[in-house]
Design a protein around this motif. Structure first.
Motif, mmCIF file in Angstrom:
data_model
loop_
_atom_site.group_PDB
_atom_site.id
_atom_site.type_symbol
_atom_site.label_atom_id
_atom_site.label_comp_id
_atom_site.label_asym_id
_atom_site.label_seq_id
_atom_site.Cartn_x
_atom_site.Cartn_y
_atom_site.Cartn_z
ATOM 1 N N THR A 18 0.997 -1.829 0.211
ATOM 2 C CA THR A 18 -0.202 0.088 -0.011
ATOM 3 C C THR A 18 0.642 0.989 0.227
ATOM 4 O O THR A 18 1.681 1.608 1.205
ATOM 5 C CB THR A 18 -1.480 -0.111 1.349
ATOM 6 O OG1 THR A 18 -1.633 -1.385 1.620
ATOM 7 C CG2 THR A 18 -1.713 1.311 1.203
ATOM 8 N N THR A 19 0.949 2.114 -0.899
ATOM 9 C CA THR A 19 1.182 3.590 -0.881
ATOM 10 C C THR A 19 0.488 4.280 -0.005
ATOM 11 O O THR A 19 0.064 3.886 0.444
ATOM 12 C CB THR A 19 1.826 4.404 -2.404
ATOM 13 O OG1 THR A 19 -0.082 4.567 -2.870
ATOM 14 C CG2 THR A 19 2.418 3.169 -3.051
ATOM 15 N N ARG A 20 1.710 5.011 0.921
ATOM 16 C CA ARG A 20 1.125 6.129 1.201
ATOM 17 C C ARG A 20 1.196 7.592 0.733
ATOM 18 O O ARG A 20 2.254 7.594 0.517
ATOM 19 C CB ARG A 20 1.415 6.051 2.707
ATOM 20 C CG ARG A 20 1.737 4.953 3.736
ATOM 21 C CD ARG A 20 2.070 4.349 4.523
ATOM 22 N NE ARG A 20 3.482 4.408 4.492
ATOM 23 C CZ ARG A 20 4.506 4.742 4.316
ATOM 24 N NH1 ARG A 20 4.077 3.786 6.369
ATOM 25 N NH2 ARG A 20 5.649 4.526 4.608
ATOM 26 N N ASP A 23 4.556 8.437 1.256
ATOM 27 C CA ASP A 23 5.673 8.143 0.495
ATOM 28 C C ASP A 23 6.259 8.889 -0.446
ATOM 29 O O ASP A 23 7.279 8.978 -1.180
ATOM 30 C CB ASP A 23 5.324 6.675 0.061
ATOM 31 C CG ASP A 23 4.717 5.320 1.075
ATOM 32 O OD1 ASP A 23 5.274 5.913 2.270
ATOM 33 O OD2 ASP A 23 4.587 5.038 0.612
ATOM 34 N N ASN A 24 4.954 9.528 -0.749
ATOM 35 C CA ASN A 24 5.854 10.877 -1.912
ATOM 36 C C ASN A 24 6.354 12.415 -1.981
ATOM 37 O O ASN A 24 6.953 12.272 -0.882
ATOM 38 C CB ASN A 24 4.583 11.427 -3.044
ATOM 39 C CG ASN A 24 3.924 11.025 -3.544
ATOM 40 O OD1 ASN A 24 3.995 9.808 -4.161
ATOM 41 N ND2 ASN A 24 2.583 11.714 -3.712
ATOM 42 N N ILE A 30 7.195 8.446 -5.599
ATOM 43 C CA ILE A 30 7.798 7.764 -4.524
ATOM 44 C C ILE A 30 9.265 7.713 -4.434
ATOM 45 O O ILE A 30 10.229 7.845 -4.947
ATOM 46 C CB ILE A 30 6.869 6.261 -4.419
ATOM 47 C CG1 ILE A 30 5.139 5.824 -4.409
ATOM 48 C CG2 ILE A 30 7.422 5.585 -2.759
ATOM 49 C CD1 ILE A 30 4.964 6.401 -3.300
ATOM 50 N N TYR A 38 9.536 -1.260 1.359
ATOM 51 C CA TYR A 38 8.726 -2.242 0.179
ATOM 52 C C TYR A 38 9.800 -3.099 0.782
ATOM 53 O O TYR A 38 8.481 -4.603 1.084
ATOM 54 C CB TYR A 38 8.359 -1.639 -0.839
ATOM 55 C CG TYR A 38 8.032 0.230 -0.572
ATOM 56 C CD1 TYR A 38 6.899 -0.005 -0.001
ATOM 57 C CD2 TYR A 38 7.668 -0.003 -1.912
ATOM 58 C CE1 TYR A 38 5.772 1.081 -0.180
ATOM 59 C CE2 TYR A 38 6.745 1.985 -2.209
ATOM 60 C CZ TYR A 38 5.504 2.228 -1.121
ATOM 61 O OH TYR A 38 5.075 3.169 -1.251
ATOM 62 N N ARG A 76 3.550 6.576 -8.325
ATOM 63 C CA ARG A 76 2.640 8.254 -7.522
ATOM 64 C C ARG A 76 2.332 7.254 -6.472
ATOM 65 O O ARG A 76 1.326 6.601 -6.746
ATOM 66 C CB ARG A 76 2.835 9.180 -8.202
ATOM 67 C CG ARG A 76 3.540 9.865 -9.533
ATOM 68 C CD ARG A 76 3.378 10.507 -9.710
ATOM 69 N NE ARG A 76 4.505 11.211 -10.494
ATOM 70 C CZ ARG A 76 5.051 10.985 -12.018
ATOM 71 N NH1 ARG A 76 5.207 10.006 -12.118
ATOM 72 N NH2 ARG A 76 6.115 11.372 -12.054
ATOM 73 N N HIS A 77 2.100 8.106 -5.222
ATOM 74 C CA HIS A 77 0.174 8.068 -4.758
ATOM 75 C C HIS A 77 -0.490 8.218 -4.915
ATOM 76 O O HIS A 77 -0.372 9.611 -5.327
ATOM 77 C CB HIS A 77 1.186 8.097 -3.094
ATOM 78 C CG HIS A 77 -0.449 8.021 -2.280
ATOM 79 N ND1 HIS A 77 -1.159 6.715 -2.127
ATOM 80 C CD2 HIS A 77 -1.268 8.875 -1.818
ATOM 81 C CE1 HIS A 77 -2.186 7.328 -0.531
ATOM 82 N NE2 HIS A 77 -2.411 8.517 -1.449
ATOM 83 N N CYS A 79 -1.132 4.864 -5.323
ATOM 84 C CA CYS A 79 -1.138 3.640 -6.635
ATOM 85 C C CYS A 79 -1.555 2.350 -5.911
ATOM 86 O O CYS A 79 -0.876 1.847 -5.127
ATOM 87 C CB CYS A 79 0.710 3.496 -7.196
ATOM 88 S SG CYS A 79 0.713 2.584 -8.346
ATOM 89 N N LEU A 81 0.321 -1.401 -6.057
ATOM 90 C CA LEU A 81 2.157 -2.449 -5.810
ATOM 91 C C LEU A 81 2.025 -3.469 -5.140
ATOM 92 O O LEU A 81 0.419 -4.068 -4.472
ATOM 93 C CB LEU A 81 2.945 -1.127 -4.745
ATOM 94 C CG LEU A 81 3.085 0.051 -4.594
ATOM 95 C CD1 LEU A 81 3.803 0.430 -3.944
ATOM 96 C CD2 LEU A 81 2.915 0.354 -6.766
ATOM 97 N N ALA A 103 3.916 -1.667 -10.104
ATOM 98 C CA ALA A 103 2.595 -0.798 -9.954
ATOM 99 C C ALA A 103 1.778 -0.968 -11.168
ATOM 100 O O ALA A 103 1.896 -0.247 -12.544
ATOM 101 C CB ALA A 103 3.587 0.654 -10.306
#
Length: 143
Positions: A18-20, A23-24, A30, A38, A76-77, A79, A81, A103
């Motif tokens: 899970t992106t957050r 994270d960007n 990211i 990850y 990019r969040h 997204c 994964l 991704a």
């Protein structure tokens, strides 16, 4: 010559990531250091799910002694994964994991590796990889 990115079929075990928002980075992708998080998540989720690893109570734990990453595409969040894993080498007390982050594509956005040395928790001295974990690793060993 640059090695081409790995493909999904090159990996043998998968988990969702899970992106957050955090994270960007300022460049709106990211951040590179997040990929190491990850990779750590992929390897440890594998150990828990497939090897029965109990990170709180087991007498043996894996310490990372080497790591690396190659970046192929920006992510990019938000997204969805997928993390892929395979085992490149298994020794008496060490293992080299190879991981990829995908991704929504079959080509890896990033690929990394790290080496765990299993140690006895109390003494922090190398110890053989526990049999149940070794068996799980053998199932996803790179041909």
């Amino acid at each position: 010559m640059k090695t081409p990115p790995g493909m999904r079929h090159d990996y043998l075990w998968f988990t969702e990531l899970t992106t957050r928002w955090m994270d960007n980075d300022v460049f709106r992708h990211i951040n590179n250091v997040v990929f190491y998080s990850y990779f750590d998540t992929i390897a440890n989720q594998f150990l828990i799910d497939e090897g029965g690893f109990d990170f709180v109570n087991d007498d043996e734990v894996g310490y990372v002694v080497e790591s690396g990453c190659r970046y192929h595409a920006a992510v990019r969040h938000p997204c969805r994964l997928t993390g892929g894993l395979r085992i490149a080498h298994i020794g008496r007390s060490s293992v080299r994991y190879e991981m990829a982050v995908f991704a929504e594509a079959d080509q890896a956005a990033a690929e990394g590796h790290f080496t765990h040395v299993f140690v006895e928790r109390a003494s922090e001295r190398p110890t053989p990889i526990p049999a149940r974990i070794r068996a799980a690793m053998e199932r996803v060993r790179k041909p």
